[in-house]
Motif scaffolding. Structure first.
Motif, short mmCIF file in Angstrom:
data_model
loop_
_atom_site.label_atom_id
_atom_site.label_comp_id
_atom_site.label_asym_id
_atom_site.label_seq_id
_atom_site.Cartn_x
_atom_site.Cartn_y
_atom_site.Cartn_z
N LEU A 288 28.75 24.40 37.76
CA LEU A 288 30.12 24.90 37.94
C LEU A 288 30.39 25.23 39.41
O LEU A 288 31.45 24.93 39.95
N LYS A 289 29.41 25.86 40.05
CA LYS A 289 29.61 26.21 41.46
C LYS A 289 29.71 24.96 42.32
O LYS A 289 30.51 24.89 43.24
N ARG B 55 35.13 22.15 48.28
CA ARG B 55 34.26 21.27 47.50
C ARG B 55 35.04 20.61 46.36
O ARG B 55 34.91 19.42 46.12
N ALA B 56 35.85 21.43 45.69
CA ALA B 56 36.60 20.91 44.55
C ALA B 56 37.53 19.77 44.98
O ALA B 56 37.75 18.82 44.24
N GLN C 145 40.24 21.30 36.19
CA GLN C 145 40.81 22.62 35.94
C GLN C 145 41.10 23.35 37.26
O GLN C 145 41.85 24.31 37.29
N LEU C 146 40.45 22.87 38.31
CA LEU C 146 40.64 23.52 39.62
C LEU C 146 41.80 22.88 40.39
O LEU C 146 42.06 23.25 41.53
N ARG D 221 40.59 30.01 38.41
CA ARG D 221 40.49 29.32 37.13
C ARG D 221 39.12 29.57 36.49
O ARG D 221 38.10 29.53 37.16
N THR D 222 39.14 29.82 35.22
CA THR D 222 37.89 30.05 34.49
C THR D 222 37.89 29.20 33.22
O THR D 222 38.84 29.26 32.45
N PRO D 223 36.85 28.41 33.02
CA PRO D 223 36.79 27.60 31.79
C PRO D 223 36.37 28.44 30.59
O PRO D 223 35.24 28.39 30.13
N PRO E 146 34.21 26.79 47.95
CA PRO E 146 34.40 26.24 46.60
C PRO E 146 35.66 25.38 46.49
O PRO E 146 35.61 24.30 45.90
N ASP E 147 36.76 25.86 47.04
CA ASP E 147 38.01 25.09 46.97
C ASP E 147 37.87 23.77 47.72
O ASP E 147 38.33 22.72 47.27
N LEU F 114 30.83 22.16 41.41
CA LEU F 114 32.12 21.52 41.16
C LEU F 114 33.28 22.23 41.88
O LEU F 114 34.36 21.67 42.01
N GLY F 115 33.02 23.47 42.30
CA GLY F 115 34.05 24.18 43.04
C GLY F 115 34.52 25.47 42.38
O GLY F 115 35.44 26.12 42.87
N PHE F 116 33.87 25.83 41.26
CA PHE F 116 34.22 27.12 40.65
C PHE F 116 33.59 28.22 41.49
O PHE F 116 32.48 28.07 42.00
N ARG F 117 34.33 29.32 41.59
CA ARG F 117 33.84 30.40 42.45
C ARG F 117 32.69 31.16 41.79
O ARG F 117 32.50 31.08 40.58
N ARG G 227 36.76 28.23 27.56
CA ARG G 227 36.30 27.60 26.31
C ARG G 227 34.77 27.61 26.21
O ARG G 227 34.21 27.45 25.13
#
Lengths: 409, 246
Positions: free
Chosen positions: A316-317, B84-85, B112-113, A2-4, B81-82, A319-322, A6
């Motif tokens: 972002l990282k 953590r989310a 979003q994740l 997933r990529t934000p 990452p997953d 929060l869990g974004f790769r 916006r």
């Protein structure tokens, strides 16, 4: 993954001054690139679209040395020659020298047959094609008839009709620099037809008129009789090789009185391009330098953006974004910025085609931003976007979360 | 009661200017499910480092950390990452909201994740903002919010995905007393009403006293544990003897 997405337009909008300035710089650069490339492509297209089955005998000494008139019959007798037309540069001007365009005296009897694939007649004495049910063939026949009936008849390109607001039936006074009339009066030509070019090597700002009118007027002037012709245009009969026929023509006049050099039409066109110097190299160098300079501008913008984005990368990282997400966002931002600027530049180049065509006048009457030029310019914009964005993208991707969160964004 | 967080003999060293600094020195501590713990200690005592290690955004040199039954220290980097989310909600001192997004969009970010639909994500974000009392500010950008409001949005973002653990690093550090208290009260509510396990790093004694237990760290070891609301402050001889769990 997933990529934000916006975030990409949001960041560009948030820093609108920086975005606007970079896009404007990109626009100017791509516009210049389009303009310069168009000059080269128009010149090259004129060469590449030249007829393969036409050769142009001219003096082996110089284009400014005329060939004897009796060469016409001798060339026509060479095996493989289908048609021969005299081509004489007139060098006149309409109203003022600034209203310059090309004019040629031609052998009208064969001219229309020889150039039927290069242009088409779109308006004749009885109106344009389509008016009163006139077909293209009927218009052509009427123009050819009018040319043979009227010694002062001339056909002109659509560009001249547009620029000077002429119409069929108008009498056009022209002053000639090379062959002025003895009494100082203007030459007069009557427009009997309008042509539309079908190829890039045939421009729409030229006038063709009858050779015999030219010859007769020159001879009557007394001090400038028409003793020769600038070039001949020769079409090759089917089944013959252009080079072989050209060699025969040159061999025929090897011992004079004027030796000939008979290039193909493409080579003939290319010599004109060469007269301007190495324009493609010159123009490409400037274009390349412009693209290179703007590349640094975009890189600088993206590096600044990346530095401001460090903290956001950390968020972002965390929060869990790769890792790759920030890189992709950065790359997308760079590409979008470059494409917006590049797109505006291409649009500007297309929108200013007409004024530039008029400004460049007779030098490049066929100036146009071709589709391939626009695509190349957009491709260059895309490439700049990718290359400028890749460094900051990798940097942000590799940034450790803890380091990123510590940075001030 | 099961341990939500189990830090077992964790060592973490940094190299700065050729000198090796031991930030965490065989640290052991546990945090139970539904606990509300604050970590206190002087600068350089390893509070933030252990918080980052528990959250999977920093690595350890030795020892293990399990969170919600999963070993974070041996988890492949690709999975972190997953994980953590799904399991961690972060709250930072400087709020760390994305400035170009509205409060609502900031809260939607971690959602979003998740496999939630767009509509569900929006509903969840509104719910989180309602919990922190900022549903009426959902269209505001961070620059249009006060510091306290920004931190509440950050908390809404942390709880939006309903994580097992909330890790807050100096959540009141940039706030005045009134706002700091409001934030701590909000965290208390999340703990008592939603049962969230919360670990707060803080220098602020007042804030720390609003948690259930205070773990005092010094030089990378657990020095002592204070259980709030009881007269006795359980002193621990150190990491070797065991845990901070009550």
């Amino acid at each position: 993954m997933r990529t934000p997405w916006r975030l990409v337009p949001r960041h560009l909008r948030a820093h609108w001054v920086r975005t606007g300035l970079t896009a404007a710089a990109m626009m100017v650069a791509v516009f210049l690139l389009c303009f310069l490339m168009s000059i080269v492509t128009v010149l090259e297209k004129a060469v590449s679209e030249s007829s393969a089955n036409r050769v142009v005998p001219q003096s082996a000494v110089s284009l400014f040395v005329e060939l004897p008139l009796d060469y016409h019959g001798k060339i026509a007798a060479v095996p493989g020659v289908e048609n021969v037309a005299k081509f004489q540069w007139f060098g006149g001007y309409y109203r003022t020298p600034e209203d310059f365009f090309a004019q040629f005296a031609v052998s009208h009897e064969v001219f229309f047959d020889m150039y039927e694939r290069d242009m088409r007649l779109v308006e004749g004495p009885n109106g344009p094609v389509g008016a009163s049910g006139l077909s293209a063939d009927e218009v052509s026949a009427q123009v050819i008839q009018a040319m043979s009936d009227n010694r002062r008849a001339a056909i002109v390109g659509q560009g001249l009709i547009r620029d000077f607001e002429w119409k069929v039936g108008d009498l056009i006074p022209m002053q000639s620099v090379f062959v002025p009339k003895a009494d100082g009066s203007a030459w007069e030509f009557e427009v009997v037809g309008v042509y539309e070019p079908l190829k890039a090597n045939f421009d729409d700002r030229t006038m063709f008129f009858r050779w015999d009118y030219y010859e007769e007027t020159c001879n009557n002037a007394g001090d400038m009789p028409a003793t020769g012709v600038g070039t001949y245009s020769v079409t090759i009969e089917e089944g013959y090789e252009s080079g072989e026929v050209a060699a025969r023509i040159d061999a025929l006049f090897a011992n004079g009185p004027q030796r000939t050099w008979t290039p193909t039409e493409a080579v003939f066109q290319a010599t004109f391009v060469a007269m301007l110097g190495n324009v493609p190299l010159f123009v490409s160098t400037i274009g390349g330098a412009v693209a290179f300079a703007i590349f640094f501008s975009v890189v600088n913008t993206m590096l600044m953006a990346a530095r401001q984005r460090s903290s956001e990368a950390g968020i972002l990282k965390a929060l869990g974004f790769r890792n790759g997400v920030m890189g992709r966002l950065m790359l997308a931002e760079s590409i979008l910025l470059s494409l917006v600027g590049g797109g505006l530049g291409v649009s500007l180049a297309i929108a200013t085609q007409e004024p530039f065509r008029q400004m460049l006048g007779a030098m490049l009457p066929q100036y146009a931003v071709l589709n391939e030029t626009a695509m190349i310019a957009l491709g260059v914009s895309l490439l700049i976007g990718v290359i400028a964005g890749i460094g900051p993208a990798v940097t942000l991707s590799r940034l450790k979360v803890t380091d990123a969160l510590r940075s001030e964004g | 009661m099961s341990h939500m967080i189990n830090v077992d003999n964790v060592t973490k060293r940094y190299e700065r200017g050729g000198e090796v600094l031991t930030v965490l020195d065989n640290l052991c501590l546990t945090v139970d499910q539904g606990d509300f713990v604050s970590l206190m200690g002087p600068s350089g005592s390893g509070k933030t480092t252990i918080l980052n290690c528990v959250g999977g955004i920093d690595t350890v040199d030795a020892g293990t950390i399990t969170v919600n039954g999963e070993d974070v220290t041996t988890m492949p980097q690709r999975r972190l990452p997953d994980w953590r989310a799904q399991n961690i909600g972060f709250v930072f001192q400087s709020f760390n909201l994305v400035p170009v997004l509205t409060a609502m969009e900031n809260v939607i970010l971690p959602l979003q994740l998740t496999p939630l639909s767009r509509k569900e994500r929006k509903a969840q974000a509104i719910f989180a903002l309602e919990i922190v009392g900022l549903a009426d500010r959902m269209g505001h950008r961070p620059s249009q919010l006060s510091g306290g409001q920004e931190q509440r949005v950050a908390i809404a973002r942390a709880i939006a995905t309903d994580p097992a653990v909330i890790l807050a690093d100096e959540p009141t550090g940039d706030l005045d007393r009134e706002n700091a208290n409001a934030i701590m009260e909000l965290l208390q509510r999340l703990n008592t009403e939603l049962g969230k396990t919360i670990v707060v790093v803080t220098h602020d004694h007042v804030a720390a006293e609003m948690t259930k237990r205070i773990l005092h760290l010094d030089k990378g070891v657990l020095e002592r544990t204070e259980v709030m609301g009881t007269a006795a402050a359980g002193a621990s001889a150190g990491a070797a003897s065991g845990t901070a769990a009550s």
